[in-house]
Design a protein around this motif. Structure first.
Motif, mmCIF file in Angstrom:
data_model
loop_
_atom_site.group_PDB
_atom_site.id
_atom_site.type_symbol
_atom_site.label_atom_id
_atom_site.label_comp_id
_atom_site.label_asym_id
_atom_site.label_seq_id
_atom_site.Cartn_x
_atom_site.Cartn_y
_atom_site.Cartn_z
ATOM 1 N N ALA A 30 15.002 75.313 17.014
ATOM 2 C CA ALA A 30 15.001 73.861 16.821
ATOM 3 C C ALA A 30 13.765 73.411 16.039
ATOM 4 C CB ALA A 30 15.082 73.156 18.168
ATOM 5 N N LEU A 31 12.606 73.989 16.347
ATOM 6 C CA LEU A 31 11.383 73.651 15.612
ATOM 7 C C LEU A 31 11.476 74.106 14.155
ATOM 8 C CD1 LEU A 31 8.606 74.439 18.255
ATOM 9 C CD2 LEU A 31 9.209 72.177 17.336
ATOM 10 N N GLN A 32 12.071 75.272 13.919
ATOM 11 C CA GLN A 32 12.233 75.753 12.546
ATOM 12 C C GLN A 32 13.117 74.808 11.731
ATOM 13 O OE1 GLN A 32 13.633 79.682 13.611
ATOM 14 N NE2 GLN A 32 11.738 80.632 12.875
ATOM 15 N N ASN A 33 14.062 74.150 12.398
ATOM 16 C CA ASN A 33 14.934 73.199 11.716
ATOM 17 C C ASN A 33 14.287 71.832 11.535
ATOM 18 O OD1 ASN A 33 17.109 74.993 11.385
ATOM 19 N ND2 ASN A 33 17.824 74.586 13.451
ATOM 20 N N LEU A 34 13.265 71.536 12.319
ATOM 21 C CA LEU A 34 12.618 70.231 12.270
ATOM 22 C C LEU A 34 11.364 70.224 11.399
ATOM 23 C CD1 LEU A 34 12.279 67.286 13.381
ATOM 24 C CD2 LEU A 34 10.941 68.306 15.246
ATOM 25 N N LEU A 35 10.533 71.234 11.551
ATOM 26 C CA LEU A 35 9.228 71.265 10.899
ATOM 27 C C LEU A 35 9.255 72.167 9.668
ATOM 28 C CD1 LEU A 35 7.058 71.615 14.139
ATOM 29 C CD2 LEU A 35 7.598 69.514 12.877
ATOM 30 N N PRO A 36 8.323 71.952 8.743
ATOM 31 C CA PRO A 36 8.282 72.807 7.556
ATOM 32 C C PRO A 36 7.943 74.257 7.917
ATOM 33 C CG PRO A 36 6.427 71.262 7.550
ATOM 34 C CD PRO A 36 7.281 70.927 8.726
ATOM 35 N N SER A 45 0.118 73.723 6.752
ATOM 36 C CA SER A 45 -0.364 72.986 5.582
ATOM 37 C C SER A 45 0.671 71.964 5.119
ATOM 38 C CB SER A 45 -0.687 73.938 4.430
ATOM 39 O OG SER A 45 -1.788 74.729 4.752
ATOM 40 N N ALA A 46 1.929 72.374 5.076
ATOM 41 C CA ALA A 46 2.995 71.451 4.674
ATOM 42 C C ALA A 46 3.174 70.346 5.702
ATOM 43 C CB ALA A 46 4.298 72.211 4.471
ATOM 44 N N LEU A 47 3.020 70.691 6.970
ATOM 45 C CA LEU A 47 3.136 69.684 8.022
ATOM 46 C C LEU A 47 2.018 68.651 7.894
ATOM 47 C CD1 LEU A 47 4.458 68.629 10.613
ATOM 48 C CD2 LEU A 47 2.979 70.203 11.893
ATOM 49 N N ILE A 48 0.801 69.120 7.700
ATOM 50 C CA ILE A 48 -0.334 68.205 7.545
ATOM 51 C C ILE A 48 -0.144 67.343 6.305
ATOM 52 C CG2 ILE A 48 -2.824 68.098 7.083
ATOM 53 C CD1 ILE A 48 -3.002 70.642 8.908
ATOM 54 N N ALA A 49 0.400 67.923 5.250
ATOM 55 C CA ALA A 49 0.649 67.158 4.025
ATOM 56 C C ALA A 49 1.606 65.995 4.290
ATOM 57 C CB ALA A 49 1.194 68.067 2.933
ATOM 58 N N GLN A 50 2.556 66.168 5.203
ATOM 59 C CA GLN A 50 3.462 65.078 5.543
ATOM 60 C C GLN A 50 2.695 63.902 6.132
ATOM 61 O OE1 GLN A 50 6.386 67.572 7.847
ATOM 62 N NE2 GLN A 50 7.843 66.312 6.713
ATOM 63 N N PHE A 51 1.620 64.175 6.851
ATOM 64 C CA PHE A 51 0.821 63.119 7.455
ATOM 65 C C PHE A 51 -0.189 62.531 6.478
ATOM 66 C CE2 PHE A 51 2.454 65.135 11.222
ATOM 67 C CZ PHE A 51 2.656 64.073 12.084
ATOM 68 N N LEU A 79 5.284 59.424 14.807
ATOM 69 C CA LEU A 79 5.976 60.694 14.614
ATOM 70 C C LEU A 79 7.390 60.466 14.082
ATOM 71 C CD1 LEU A 79 5.795 63.769 14.925
ATOM 72 C CD2 LEU A 79 6.769 63.479 17.194
ATOM 73 N N LEU A 80 8.076 59.478 14.625
ATOM 74 C CA LEU A 80 9.426 59.151 14.149
ATOM 75 C C LEU A 80 9.396 58.736 12.683
ATOM 76 C CD1 LEU A 80 10.767 57.195 17.249
ATOM 77 C CD2 LEU A 80 11.673 59.361 16.368
ATOM 78 N N ASP A 81 8.365 57.979 12.291
ATOM 79 C CA ASP A 81 8.230 57.565 10.890
ATOM 80 C C ASP A 81 7.992 58.756 9.973
ATOM 81 O OD1 ASP A 81 8.569 54.889 11.562
ATOM 82 O OD2 ASP A 81 6.418 54.441 11.541
ATOM 83 N N VAL A 82 7.143 59.677 10.405
ATOM 84 C CA VAL A 82 6.765 60.811 9.558
ATOM 85 C C VAL A 82 7.899 61.836 9.445
ATOM 86 C CG1 VAL A 82 5.189 62.785 9.325
ATOM 87 C CG2 VAL A 82 4.287 60.533 9.938
ATOM 88 N N LEU A 83 8.471 62.221 10.574
ATOM 89 C CA LEU A 83 9.493 63.273 10.561
ATOM 90 C C LEU A 83 10.912 62.729 10.401
ATOM 91 C CD1 LEU A 83 8.191 65.690 13.342
ATOM 92 C CD2 LEU A 83 7.833 65.829 10.865
ATOM 93 N N THR A 103 10.535 63.361 21.508
ATOM 94 C CA THR A 103 9.513 62.733 20.669
ATOM 95 C C THR A 103 8.164 62.737 21.366
ATOM 96 O OG1 THR A 103 11.205 61.320 19.673
ATOM 97 C CG2 THR A 103 8.933 60.663 19.344
ATOM 98 N N SER A 104 8.151 62.419 22.637
ATOM 99 C CA SER A 104 6.912 62.420 23.405
ATOM 100 C C SER A 104 6.301 63.823 23.457
ATOM 101 C CB SER A 104 7.177 61.906 24.818
ATOM 102 O OG SER A 104 6.019 61.980 25.596
ATOM 103 N N GLY A 105 7.121 64.834 23.703
ATOM 104 C CA GLY A 105 6.631 66.213 23.733
ATOM 105 C C GLY A 105 6.063 66.656 22.399
ATOM 106 N N LEU A 106 6.756 66.311 21.323
ATOM 107 C CA LEU A 106 6.272 66.660 19.985
ATOM 108 C C LEU A 106 4.964 65.932 19.667
ATOM 109 C CD1 LEU A 106 9.660 66.521 18.059
ATOM 110 C CD2 LEU A 106 8.218 68.566 18.315
ATOM 111 N N ALA A 107 4.883 64.655 20.049
ATOM 112 C CA ALA A 107 3.686 63.858 19.774
ATOM 113 C C ALA A 107 2.468 64.394 20.516
ATOM 114 C CB ALA A 107 3.932 62.395 20.139
#
Length: 140
Positions: A30-36, A45-51, A79-83, A103-107
């Motif tokens: 699930a994380l592989q499908n959600l995050l870079p 690095s790609a995740l930080i670039a999103q922020f 988090l909802l705005d970014v992802l 969302t809370s767990g990811l945040a």
């Protein structure tokens, strides 16, 4: 331990009793499908670039996670705005969780994960850590 496995374990731990029924492999997928990712591994690095991409407020947030000080809190709404709320809803559904719980767990998980894998603005064990630092530097 791989970074994606570390992220999955940390996510499960942030859910408390809501994470008891989760399978580590399912969370990894699930994380592989959600995050870079790159070759199945989490690309911080790609995740930080999103922020950091063009938003000074979010760059300051991400900078706090990379630096040695306290981590600024990541709000679920940010988090909802970014992802993207649709992507997080798909993530939550794939794990049988409510979107608010996921969302809370990811945040809670993301700032800690980035903090544990960075030092002085550089991502540990990642040759492109300087890239993230460079991106942050452009915004200050």
């Amino acid at each position: 331990m791989s970074l994606i496995n570390m992220a999955a374990q940390l996510f499960i731990s942030k859910l408390g009793s809501n994470g008891d029924q989760l399978n580590l492999g399912s969370v990894v997928t699930a994380l592989q499908n959600l995050l870079p990712t790159q070759n199945g591994e989490l690309d911080l690095s790609a995740l930080i670039a999103q922020f950091t991409n063009g938003n000074e407020g979010l760059a300051n947030l991400a900078s706090s996670w990379l630096s040695g000080g306290d981590n600024a809190a990541l709000s679920p709404s940010t988090l909802l705005d970014v992802l993207g709320s649709d992507r997080i809803a798909n993530f939550a559904n794939s794990l049988g969780l409510g979107q608010d719980t996921a969302t809370s767990g990811l945040a809670q998980m993301l700032p800690e994960l980035i903090d544990k894998n960075s030092e002085n603005g550089d991502l540990l064990g990642n040759a492109v850590g300087g890239l993230a630092k460079g991106l942050l530097g452009k915004l200050f």
